[in-house]
Design an enzyme around this catalytic site. Structure first.
Site, PDB file in Angstrom:
ATOM      1  N   GLY A 100       5.338   4.945   6.711  1.00  0.00           N
ATOM      2  CA  GLY A 100       4.299   4.042   7.204  1.00  0.00           C
ATOM      3  C   GLY A 100       2.899   4.490   6.822  1.00  0.00           C
ATOM      4  O   GLY A 100       1.923   4.147   7.471  1.00  0.00           O
ATOM      5  N   ASP A 150       4.827   1.867  -7.604  1.00  0.00           N
ATOM      6  CA  ASP A 150       5.389   2.960  -6.809  1.00  0.00           C
ATOM      7  C   ASP A 150       6.681   3.484  -7.428  1.00  0.00           C
ATOM      8  O   ASP A 150       6.913   4.689  -7.504  1.00  0.00           O
ATOM      9  CB  ASP A 150       5.684   2.489  -5.377  1.00  0.00           C
ATOM     10  CG  ASP A 150       4.451   1.941  -4.699  1.00  0.00           C
ATOM     11  OD1 ASP A 150       3.345   2.162  -5.219  1.00  0.00           O
ATOM     12  OD2 ASP A 150       4.599   1.273  -3.658  1.00  0.00           O
TER      13      ASP A 150
HETATM   14  C1  GLA Z   1       2.233  -1.132  -2.365  1.00  0.00           C
HETATM   15  C2  GLA Z   1       3.170  -1.797  -3.364  1.00  0.00           C
HETATM   16  C3  GLA Z   1       2.687  -1.578  -4.791  1.00  0.00           C
HETATM   17  C4  GLA Z   1       1.221  -1.930  -4.964  1.00  0.00           C
HETATM   18  C5  GLA Z   1       0.379  -1.329  -3.844  1.00  0.00           C
HETATM   19  C6  GLA Z   1      -1.030  -1.829  -3.863  1.00  0.00           C
HETATM   20  O1  GLA Z   1       2.279   0.260  -2.497  1.00  0.00           O
HETATM   21  O2  GLA Z   1       4.475  -1.275  -3.235  1.00  0.00           O
HETATM   22  O3  GLA Z   1       3.500  -2.309  -5.690  1.00  0.00           O
HETATM   23  O4  GLA Z   1       1.053  -3.319  -5.052  1.00  0.00           O
HETATM   24  O5  GLA Z   1       0.908  -1.597  -2.552  1.00  0.00           O
HETATM   25  O6  GLA Z   1      -1.689  -1.413  -5.006  1.00  0.00           O
END
Ligand code: GLA
Length: 341
Positions: A100, A150
């Site tokens: 979180g 990510d």
């Molecule tokens: C989250 C999402 C990513 C990206 C970020 C914002 O981490 O998983 O794909 O969009 O937010 O940059």
């Protein structure tokens, strides 16, 4: 028993542009998670995690139920779809990534399980393909319309280095961080969930802007064309954030490569202003934390991750780091130090 692992990640700059064709600059952290996978010969899935008391007992054919084990179950279902496993599995998860917080604990879990399943099968699927499959688990099983940042960061980046990632082509380069400065991650104390609807709302707003311009790559439009367009608010400012943020990432990458900390700091500070005013993904308490981080001597500071809570990232000269952190946490008792690169 087969093992897989993945680090947490922090995004230095480039927010909400990984689903709009932009460049992003995430870095892998030293916190991370490890998974042990033992294939079963029935369709049961038994999941133990060191940070949860209950043992999740699920079936491979179940849907997501908003349980902590959903990402793990989704990863196993994807592993089965890819032919990496044929039945259920026992999983043991050990994690040092706070959940979180916007540090990609969910992406790391899915990637680590897919890597363990790859080891179990002897498959040659590469890390980029693992990242692409992990994103499908978030998008299709968890219902989170996230981009690819990510998954790519936790599947490929080595702890302590940043990754300049082109989210349109998935081309990526390792960028060595400056020796003189630390990248410091501080949790605001406000938790967030990507499933709470606000992330999806921004994605839909960007889709509206994309439809207006007839492109998938909002980031590649000239900001002047967006500013002068007939696109209504809030879509216009969402699009402006994306196009400008993409350009700030390019500036930041060049600044790191040439050791220009002043330019890097300026890009990072401008990114926060844009997230606050144009993308409207910050909160007053986070704006105050970012403001004080800079006032106390950080060259740059900004909200990082999906927004509406979670962590800030700051660039601080190494010699100042300890005093800076102490003063910042004194002013913001609800905030806490997560880690530094
Ligand atoms: C989250 C999402 C990513 C990206 C970020 C914002 O981490 O998983 O794909 O969009 O937010 O940059």
């Amino acid at each position: 028993m087969f093992a897989g692992s993945a680090p947490g990640r922090v995004n230095l700059i480039g927010e909400h542009i990984d689903y709009n064709g932009g460049m992003v600059l995430p870095a892998a952290l030293s916190v991370g998670l490890k998974v042990e996978l033992t294939p079963r010969s029935d369709d049961s899935v038994i999941i133990r995690a060191d940070h949860y008391d209950d043992i999740a007992q699920r079936s491979l054919d179940e849907d997501a139920t908003e349980h902590w084990s959903d990402p793990a179950l989704g990863a196993l279902r994807q592993a089965r779809a890819l032919g990496l496993i044929t039945d259920g599995a026992n999983l043991t998860i050990r994690s040092t990534i706070p959940e979180g917080s916007g540090l990609s604990s969910s992406a790391a879990l899915i990637v680590a399980i897919l890597k363990a399943a790859r080891a179990a099968s002897g498959s040659m699927i590469n890390d980029t393909q693992i990242a692409v499959e992990a994103r499908k688990v978030e998008n299709d099983f968890m219902g989170v319309p996230c981009g690819i940042m990510d998954q790519m960061a936790v599947a490929l980046a080595k702890p302590g280095t940043a990754m300049a990632l082109n989210t349109k082509t998935l081309a990526h380069d390792i960028v060595e961080l400056p020796q003189s400065h630390s990248v410091i991650v501080v949790h605001s104390g406000l938790t967030r969930r990507l499933t709470d609807g606000r992330y999806a709302e921004r994605k839909i707003e960007c889709d509206t802007a994309k439809a207006h311009f007839g492109t998938n790559d909002l980031c590649l439009i000239d900001p002047a064309d967006i500013a002068g367009s007939s696109l209504k608010e809030p879509y216009r400012k969402r699009a402006l954030h994306c196009a400008n943020e993409h350009r700030r990432v390019l500036t930041a990458i060049e600044a790191i490569k040439s050791g220009d900390i002043a330019a890097l700091g300026e890009a990072i500070r401008a990114s926060h202003t844009s997230m606050r005013n144009d993308f409207e993904m910050s909160l007053p308490a986070i704006d105050a934390l970012v403001h004080d981080a800079v006032e106390l001597g950080a060259d740059g500071a900004r909200l990082t991750g999906g927004g509406f809570g979670g962590c800030i990232v700051a660039i601080v000269e190494k010699g100042r780091q300890t005093a800076w952190l102490k003063q910042l946490l004194t002013r913001h008792p609800g905030a806490r130090f997560i880690g530094a690169i």
